[in-house]
Scaffold this motif. Structure first.
Motif, mmCIF file in Angstrom:
data_model
loop_
_atom_site.group_PDB
_atom_site.id
_atom_site.type_symbol
_atom_site.label_atom_id
_atom_site.label_comp_id
_atom_site.label_asym_id
_atom_site.label_seq_id
_atom_site.Cartn_x
_atom_site.Cartn_y
_atom_site.Cartn_z
ATOM 1 N N THR A 1 -24.361 -4.485 -3.420
ATOM 2 C CA THR A 1 -23.553 -5.200 -4.404
ATOM 3 C C THR A 1 -23.997 -6.653 -4.434
ATOM 4 O OG1 THR A 1 -21.617 -3.764 -4.114
ATOM 5 C CG2 THR A 1 -21.241 -5.928 -5.098
ATOM 6 N N VAL A 2 -24.279 -7.159 -5.630
ATOM 7 C CA VAL A 2 -24.730 -8.529 -5.811
ATOM 8 C C VAL A 2 -23.626 -9.321 -6.507
ATOM 9 C CG1 VAL A 2 -26.477 -10.039 -6.824
ATOM 10 C CG2 VAL A 2 -27.135 -7.775 -5.971
ATOM 11 N N VAL A 3 -23.195 -10.406 -5.884
ATOM 12 C CA VAL A 3 -22.213 -11.304 -6.487
ATOM 13 C C VAL A 3 -22.962 -12.281 -7.397
ATOM 14 C CG1 VAL A 3 -20.418 -13.021 -6.057
ATOM 15 C CG2 VAL A 3 -20.711 -11.096 -4.472
ATOM 16 N N THR B 1 -23.563 -14.117 -15.699
ATOM 17 C CA THR B 1 -24.968 -13.881 -15.323
ATOM 18 C C THR B 1 -25.253 -12.447 -14.902
ATOM 19 O OG1 THR B 1 -24.692 -14.468 -12.978
ATOM 20 C CG2 THR B 1 -25.138 -16.280 -14.521
ATOM 21 N N SER B 2 -24.234 -11.603 -14.847
ATOM 22 C CA SER B 2 -24.451 -10.268 -14.285
ATOM 23 C C SER B 2 -25.345 -9.398 -15.163
ATOM 24 C CB SER B 2 -23.115 -9.566 -14.029
ATOM 25 O OG SER B 2 -22.354 -9.481 -15.213
ATOM 26 N N ALA B 3 -25.269 -9.546 -16.487
ATOM 27 C CA ALA B 3 -26.119 -8.721 -17.359
ATOM 28 C C ALA B 3 -27.593 -9.036 -17.131
ATOM 29 C CB ALA B 3 -25.737 -8.935 -18.820
ATOM 30 N N ASP B 4 -27.930 -10.339 -17.084
ATOM 31 C CA ASP B 4 -29.314 -10.727 -16.812
ATOM 32 C C ASP B 4 -29.740 -10.282 -15.413
ATOM 33 O OD1 ASP B 4 -29.576 -11.861 -19.300
ATOM 34 O OD2 ASP B 4 -29.174 -13.906 -18.621
ATOM 35 N N ALA B 5 -28.814 -10.368 -14.463
ATOM 36 C CA ALA B 5 -29.132 -9.938 -13.102
ATOM 37 C C ALA B 5 -29.459 -8.454 -13.067
ATOM 38 C CB ALA B 5 -27.973 -10.252 -12.163
ATOM 39 N N ARG B 6 -28.657 -7.651 -13.741
ATOM 40 C CA ARG B 6 -28.894 -6.196 -13.726
ATOM 41 C C ARG B 6 -30.235 -5.843 -14.354
ATOM 42 N NH1 ARG B 6 -23.258 -5.992 -14.668
ATOM 43 N NH2 ARG B 6 -23.584 -5.854 -16.926
ATOM 44 N N ALA B 7 -30.653 -6.634 -15.347
ATOM 45 C CA ALA B 7 -31.943 -6.366 -15.976
ATOM 46 C C ALA B 7 -33.085 -6.525 -14.986
ATOM 47 C CB ALA B 7 -32.138 -7.298 -17.171
ATOM 48 N N LEU B 8 -32.960 -7.481 -14.055
ATOM 49 C CA LEU B 8 -33.990 -7.685 -13.037
ATOM 50 C C LEU B 8 -33.795 -6.762 -11.840
ATOM 51 C CD1 LEU B 8 -34.586 -11.552 -12.760
ATOM 52 C CD2 LEU B 8 -36.279 -9.818 -13.325
#
Length: 345
Positions: free
Chosen positions: A58-60, A65-72
């Motif tokens: 799990t990444v906080v 910013t979570s959508a961009d994070a999930r893309a990476l």
């Protein structure tokens, strides 16, 4: 009542995990331009994917910013949003504990930006341990000791490694005696024997970029009860040559909580003596143990495979994965610094 008095203790890192927690880099003094931020996010994502091969992650993420994070990050990695200042979950997150009754608890240490350093921001990070503890459904114990997860390492059998320049440093705990700091550590972790190392690596102190003032998890770590891996700088031209000689000498003279003389496995530093225009603190000690795996810092260095071989011998039942950690070290830490285990109960 303290966590220990209530029957909780910190398990060793090699105990089974429920999941790993991480934090997502955002624009701040550590990642202070778009190129640095992009490179750091890519490096964090590589570590998250390496850990995800073995256990849930799990990444906080900061708000929005979570959508961009999930893309990476790619598929299979969970995200949640909370206000963040920086991205070093080992230090800003909780230290998880378990009880024999199968309960989960966590220590929320006081966090002040690694000793209130002038580049640090911690208004939001000081609250992350509480947020993560709540998300995990853990019972939270709040400690008045200024401390971070990278400043402790336990063997799960009563022994903890500490560094004098961290818990006893005036930047964190002015006025605390060694006895008081040690008592608080034991009360929170369920340990009973503290081994104090004199200091950390040279680049972990000013004026060498971003540092923690001596975190132990870049210098020494338990591999199993009675066995410690220790950073060894073989080159006399590097100031850590003398530092690591002293630390290894201290460790070899110690016994653990059960009276065993410590076996010290020296892990040579990478061959590069400098990085980012100062002495290098690149270290293989800053690895992360997850379920069935060892995620090991790599530096595109001739000694990467030597270190991997040492860890394969130490952990024959685990898969050792080298992940390039140079970008992470440029920000002031390593793979262990950006991960935090939630033990299985």
């Amino acid at each position: 009542m303290s966590a220990a008095a209530d029957g909780f203790r910190m398990p060793a890192e090699w105990a089974p995990h429920e999941r790993t927690w991480m934090a997502w880099p955002g624009l701040n003094p550590t990642f202070d331009d778009p190129a640095t931020l992009a490179a750091s996010r890519a490096a964090w994502a590589c570590v998250a994917r390496a850990v995800r091969r073995f256990e849930p992650v799990t990444v906080v993420c900061g708000p929005g910013t979570s959508a961009d994070a999930r893309a990476l990050l790619g598929p299979g990695i969970d995200t949640v949003e909370r206000e963040l200042d920086d991205a070093w979950m080992r230090d800003i997150g909780p230290t998880f504990l378990t009880s024999r009754d199968g309960e989960l608890a966590a220590v929320d240490w006081t966090f002040n930006g690694w000793g209130a350093q002038n580049w640090a921001r911690w208004e939001h990070d000081a609250k992350i341990a509480g947020h993560v503890s709540d998300l995990a459904g853990a019972r939270t114990y709040t400690s008045g000791l200024v401390n971070e997860g990278g400043a402790i390492h336990v063997d799960g059998e009563g022994t903890v490694l500490l560094t004098e320049t961290v818990q006893l440093g005036p930047e964190r705990n002015p006025g605390w005696t060694r006895e008081e700091a040690e008592a608080e550590i034991h009360a929170m972790l369920g340990t009973r024997k503290a081994i104090w190392l004199p200091r950390g690596l040279t680049a972990d102190y000013p004026p060498h970029g971003y540092g923690t003032l001596g975190h132990v998890d870049i210098v020494a770590a338990f591999a199993r009860p009675g066995v410690v891996v220790a950073h060894h700088q073989p080159d006399p031209a590097h100031p850590d040559h003398e530092v690591t000689k002293e630390v290894i000498g201290v460790l070899r003279a110690q016994t653990d909580a059960r009276g065993r003389r410590l076996e010290v496995v020296e892990v040579p530093a990478p061959t590069a003596l400098e990085a980012d225009d100062h002495w290098s603190d690149h270290s293989y000690i800053n690895h992360y143990l997850c379920n069935g795996g060892v995620v090991l810092c790599g530096f595109d260095d001739p000694r990467d495979e030597l270190a991997a071989g040492i860890f394969r011998r130490l952990f024959p039942e685990r898969t050792v994965t080298l992940v390039d950690a140079r970008t992470i070290f440029s920000g002031g830490g390593g793979i262990h610094c950006i991960t935090q285990q939630q033990p299985r109960v």
